[in-house]
Design a protein around this motif. Structure first.
Motif, PDB file in Angstrom:
ATOM      1  N   THR A  47       0.813  -1.216   0.000  1.00  0.00           N
ATOM      2  CA  THR A  47       0.000   0.000   0.000  1.00  0.00           C
ATOM      3  C   THR A  47       0.850   1.271   0.000  1.00  0.00           C
ATOM      4  O   THR A  47       0.510   2.256  -0.664  1.00  0.00           O
ATOM      5  N   LEU A  48       1.956   1.268   0.740  1.00  0.00           N
ATOM      6  CA  LEU A  48       2.848   2.432   0.775  1.00  0.00           C
ATOM      7  C   LEU A  48       4.064   2.244  -0.128  1.00  0.00           C
ATOM      8  O   LEU A  48       5.030   3.000  -0.039  1.00  0.00           O
ATOM      9  N   GLY A  49       4.019   1.241  -0.988  1.00  0.00           N
ATOM     10  CA  GLY A  49       5.090   1.029  -1.950  1.00  0.00           C
ATOM     11  C   GLY A  49       6.160   0.056  -1.478  1.00  0.00           C
ATOM     12  O   GLY A  49       6.254  -0.269  -0.292  1.00  0.00           O
ATOM     13  N   ALA A  50       6.968  -0.384  -2.435  1.00  0.00           N
ATOM     14  CA  ALA A  50       8.019  -1.363  -2.136  1.00  0.00           C
ATOM     15  C   ALA A  50       9.128  -0.766  -1.279  1.00  0.00           C
ATOM     16  O   ALA A  50       9.754  -1.470  -0.482  1.00  0.00           O
ATOM     17  N   ASP A  51       9.381   0.530  -1.407  1.00  0.00           N
ATOM     18  CA  ASP A  51      10.467   1.151  -0.640  1.00  0.00           C
ATOM     19  C   ASP A  51      10.217   1.066   0.864  1.00  0.00           C
ATOM     20  O   ASP A  51      11.155   0.937   1.653  1.00  0.00           O
ATOM     21  N   PHE A  52       8.964   1.167   1.265  1.00  0.00           N
ATOM     22  CA  PHE A  52       8.613   1.049   2.681  1.00  0.00           C
ATOM     23  C   PHE A  52       9.035  -0.320   3.217  1.00  0.00           C
ATOM     24  O   PHE A  52       9.610  -0.432   4.306  1.00  0.00           O
ATOM     25  N   LEU A  65       9.665 -11.992   0.924  1.00  0.00           N
ATOM     26  CA  LEU A  65       9.946 -12.802  -0.258  1.00  0.00           C
ATOM     27  C   LEU A  65       8.946 -12.568  -1.388  1.00  0.00           C
ATOM     28  O   LEU A  65       7.746 -12.444  -1.153  1.00  0.00           O
ATOM     29  N   SER A  66       9.464 -12.540  -2.608  1.00  0.00           N
ATOM     30  CA  SER A  66       8.620 -12.555  -3.805  1.00  0.00           C
ATOM     31  C   SER A  66       9.471 -12.987  -4.989  1.00  0.00           C
ATOM     32  O   SER A  66      10.419 -12.299  -5.375  1.00  0.00           O
ATOM     33  N   ALA A  67       9.122 -14.126  -5.558  1.00  0.00           N
ATOM     34  CA  ALA A  67       9.866 -14.657  -6.701  1.00  0.00           C
ATOM     35  C   ALA A  67       9.483 -13.982  -8.012  1.00  0.00           C
ATOM     36  O   ALA A  67      10.175 -14.159  -9.017  1.00  0.00           O
ATOM     37  N   ASN A  68       8.383 -13.206  -8.001  1.00  0.00           N
ATOM     38  CA  ASN A  68       7.882 -12.684  -9.274  1.00  0.00           C
ATOM     39  C   ASN A  68       7.627 -11.184  -9.312  1.00  0.00           C
ATOM     40  O   ASN A  68       7.179 -10.658 -10.338  1.00  0.00           O
ATOM     41  N   LEU A  69       7.914 -10.458  -8.239  1.00  0.00           N
ATOM     42  CA  LEU A  69       7.666  -9.015  -8.210  1.00  0.00           C
ATOM     43  C   LEU A  69       8.907  -8.286  -8.734  1.00  0.00           C
ATOM     44  O   LEU A  69       9.999  -8.418  -8.172  1.00  0.00           O
ATOM     45  N   VAL A  70       8.724  -7.513  -9.817  1.00  0.00           N
ATOM     46  CA  VAL A  70       9.862  -6.835 -10.457  1.00  0.00           C
ATOM     47  C   VAL A  70       9.537  -5.362 -10.691  1.00  0.00           C
ATOM     48  O   VAL A  70       8.366  -4.953 -10.730  1.00  0.00           O
ATOM     49  N   ASP A  71      10.613  -4.570 -10.870  1.00  0.00           N
ATOM     50  CA  ASP A  71      10.430  -3.153 -11.183  1.00  0.00           C
ATOM     51  C   ASP A  71      10.334  -2.954 -12.689  1.00  0.00           C
ATOM     52  O   ASP A  71      10.281  -3.925 -13.451  1.00  0.00           O
ATOM     53  N   GLY A  72      10.329  -1.683 -13.126  1.00  0.00           N
ATOM     54  CA  GLY A  72      10.161  -1.379 -14.546  1.00  0.00           C
ATOM     55  C   GLY A  72      11.257  -1.937 -15.425  1.00  0.00           C
ATOM     56  O   GLY A  72      11.052  -2.171 -16.622  1.00  0.00           O
ATOM     57  N   ALA A  73      12.439  -2.186 -14.832  1.00  0.00           N
ATOM     58  CA  ALA A  73      13.562  -2.737 -15.593  1.00  0.00           C
ATOM     59  C   ALA A  73      13.591  -4.261 -15.541  1.00  0.00           C
ATOM     60  O   ALA A  73      14.516  -4.890 -16.073  1.00  0.00           O
ATOM     61  N   GLY A  74      12.576  -4.845 -14.908  1.00  0.00           N
ATOM     62  CA  GLY A  74      12.530  -6.305 -14.803  1.00  0.00           C
ATOM     63  C   GLY A  74      13.395  -6.878 -13.699  1.00  0.00           C
ATOM     64  O   GLY A  74      13.634  -8.084 -13.656  1.00  0.00           O
ATOM     65  N   ARG A 104      -1.324   1.745  -8.445  1.00  0.00           N
ATOM     66  CA  ARG A 104      -0.744   2.990  -7.928  1.00  0.00           C
ATOM     67  C   ARG A 104       0.745   2.879  -7.595  1.00  0.00           C
ATOM     68  O   ARG A 104       1.269   3.644  -6.806  1.00  0.00           O
ATOM     69  N   GLN A 105       1.419   1.883  -8.171  1.00  0.00           N
ATOM     70  CA  GLN A 105       2.868   1.723  -7.968  1.00  0.00           C
ATOM     71  C   GLN A 105       3.519   1.656  -9.349  1.00  0.00           C
ATOM     72  O   GLN A 105       3.603   0.588  -9.957  1.00  0.00           O
ATOM     73  N   ASP A 106       3.948   2.793  -9.872  1.00  0.00           N
ATOM     74  CA  ASP A 106       4.466   2.884 -11.237  1.00  0.00           C
ATOM     75  C   ASP A 106       5.597   1.883 -11.471  1.00  0.00           C
ATOM     76  O   ASP A 106       6.595   1.856 -10.746  1.00  0.00           O
ATOM     77  N   GLY A 107       5.411   1.088 -12.514  1.00  0.00           N
ATOM     78  CA  GLY A 107       6.453   0.168 -12.942  1.00  0.00           C
ATOM     79  C   GLY A 107       6.527  -1.136 -12.178  1.00  0.00           C
ATOM     80  O   GLY A 107       7.241  -2.064 -12.577  1.00  0.00           O
ATOM     81  N   LEU A 108       5.814  -1.238 -11.082  1.00  0.00           N
ATOM     82  CA  LEU A 108       5.869  -2.445 -10.260  1.00  0.00           C
ATOM     83  C   LEU A 108       4.905  -3.488 -10.824  1.00  0.00           C
ATOM     84  O   LEU A 108       3.713  -3.217 -10.998  1.00  0.00           O
ATOM     85  N   THR A 109       5.418  -4.685 -11.106  1.00  0.00           N
ATOM     86  CA  THR A 109       4.620  -5.715 -11.761  1.00  0.00           C
ATOM     87  C   THR A 109       4.905  -7.091 -11.178  1.00  0.00           C
ATOM     88  O   THR A 109       6.052  -7.414 -10.855  1.00  0.00           O
ATOM     89  N   GLY A 110       3.840  -7.867 -11.073  1.00  0.00           N
ATOM     90  CA  GLY A 110       3.994  -9.265 -10.700  1.00  0.00           C
ATOM     91  C   GLY A 110       4.023 -10.119 -11.950  1.00  0.00           C
ATOM     92  O   GLY A 110       3.060 -10.166 -12.705  1.00  0.00           O
TER      93      GLY A 110
END
Length: 303
Positions: A47-52, A65-74, A104-110
């Motif tokens: 909710t408050l983003g990955a940086d939190f 842990l997350s095997a599939n959560l990536v940023d805009g660069a993969g 609401r989290q730009d570039g963040l993708t599962g």
């Protein structure tokens, strides 16, 4: 101790209340203090983003842990897995998040969960030689169930959270056993494992025990129904009791094969799965209670 995620926030969007962050920080700190080994990153943890979450990860011992959560660069944002030894058994713990863009989290993708989980599970088996692979699936129940159906013999146990569904007992769709986490912190899911001999599916001992308990209840009800039938004089009342007896006899027939004593055979793996209610009979920790009430005062809507 493990957590399947969706633990930190009540919704996937922030209402701007500063108490949201304080509440999430308290949960992370106390989970860490309790010795939680790992938590999957779910939709209601972002909710408050990955940086939190990553800021906590730098100082906390609990693995996110997350095997599939990536940023805009993969690039993967969290570790895909962790390995821990308990009682001489080596466990590989894999986390997985929902597929698709994170709201609401730009570039963040599962990325698609199944290939990510299988790739990590195979790596754990080949490189780390783990005995048991546990997936913390912060996924909708249907998607988590698909992991079991399509993973072959790669995964052993899947612990799921996402939908707020009522907790259910362990179930097997194929090889892996599928379980839901405790509900809103009001109960713990407990799995007692016996790991011996060669790899194979876990035998669910609790299913047999539940069948035995149910059979005893049905037999007691059947005896009472037969006494009531013998005492009945009215034809319509007799007919009702006969119908009841027929239903109970059918249920007894169904439960019979499930309740046969036996348990796990030599060399088989076994699991006894249950829930531990956290009710009023378990005393509050005074320090934690004080911290909670600073964020959610007694009598408030959120308490």
């Amino acid at each position: 101790m493990l957590d399947a995620g969706n633990a930190l926030f009540k919704t996937t969007f922030s209402g701007g209340d500063p108490q949201e962050k304080a509440r999430a920080q308290l949960l992370l700190e106390e989970m860490d203090a309790l010795g939680t080994t790992a938590m999957a990153v779910g939709a209601r943890d972002l909710t408050l983003g990955a940086d939190f979450l990553r800021a906590f990860q730098k100082k906390g011992k609990m693995k996110l842990l997350s095997a599939n959560l990536v940023d805009g660069a993969g690039k993967r944002l969290f570790d895909a897995s962790t390995v821990v030894s308990v009682g001489g058994v080596k466990f590989g713990i894999v986390g997985v998040s929902p597929a698709g863009p994170v709201p609401r989290q730009d570039g963040l993708t599962g990325q698609p969960p199944l290939p990510a989980v299988l790739a990590e599970a195979r790596r754990l088996r080949e490189k780390d030689k783990v005995d048991v692979v546990v997936v913390l699936a912060a996924l909708p129940a249907l998607e988590a169930s698909t992991l079991s159906l399509q993973s072959g013999k790669t995964l052993d146990l899947i612990l799921q959270s996402h939908d707020g569904r009522v907790s259910t007992l362990a179930q097997r769709d194929d090889y892996a056993l599928f379980m839901t986490a405790g509900d809103r912190g009001r109960q713990l899911a407990r799995a007692q494992l016996t790991v011996q001999g060669p790899r194979g599916p876990f035998v669910d001992l609790s299913q047999q025990e539940r069948a035995q308990q149910s059979l005893k209840i049905v037999e007691d009800n059947l005896a009472q129904a037969r006494r009531s039938l013998a005492a009945a004089r009215d034809a319509s009342v007799q007919a009702t009791w006969k119908e009841t007896i027929a239903g109970l006899e059918q249920r007894k027939k169904e439960l019979g094969p499930l309740s046969v004593p036996g348990g796990a055979k030599a060399g088989e793996r076994a699991i006894r799965f249950s829930y531990v209610p956290l009710g009023s009979d378990i005393p509050d920790d005074p320090d934690i209670k004080t911290r909670v009430e600073r964020i959610e005062p007694p009598g408030s809507a959120s308490h």
